[in-house]
Scaffold this active site. Structure first.
Site: not given
Length: 141
Positions: A49-51, A60, A62, A93, A96
């Site tokens: 994941n990359v915020e 996410c 995915e 989620c 995803c």
């Protein structure tokens, strides 16, 4: 024999997902997620994941995994697992699940906290290309 014709080593794939958490960019939530999958041709794919400061723009794990799938030749996903920063298996989620549907379909095998499942079971009525084709604007410019 193809990778999908043999029994998958879920423990090994889960360990790969756990290794992917090291690449997560999570300065806000501090909640790394890693994902690993096998493509129909046997490729191992990973994502993290990359915020973003605007939480709604966070990607996410995915998303990065599917990007790697496309960038390395495309194809279909056959097996998928994602884990949190402790290596605990988690279910994807809803967003995803829809993303995975397009690249794996209903027979994509997914490891969840309660065991192995299929994406068709986790997302019983997905939206897809067939739905778009039913719209009045399909093919019109």
């Amino acid at each position: 024999m193809s990778r999908t014709a043999i029994e998958l080593d879920w423990e090994r794939l889960t360990n790969q997902a756990a290794a992917a958490t090291a690449y997560a960019y999570v300065p806000y939530s501090h909640y790394p997620v890693g994902a690993a999958a096998i493509a129909a041709d046997g490729r191992l794919l990973m994502g993290a994941n990359v915020e973003n400061a605007s939480y709604g723009l966070t990607l996410c794990a995915e998303c990065s995994l599917v990007s790697q799938l496309i960038m390395t030749g495309g194809g279909r996903l056959t097996h998928f697992v994602c884990v949190d920063g402790n290596g605990s298996v988690m279910a994807p989620c809803g967003r995803c699940r829809q993303l995975l549907w397009e690249h794996g379909g209903p027979h994509l095998r997914i490891l969840t906290p309660t065991g192995e499942s299929t994406l068709g079971h986790l997302l019983p009525e997905p939206w897809g290309l067939d739905d778009l084709k039913r719209g009045p604007a399909w093919g019109e410019n």
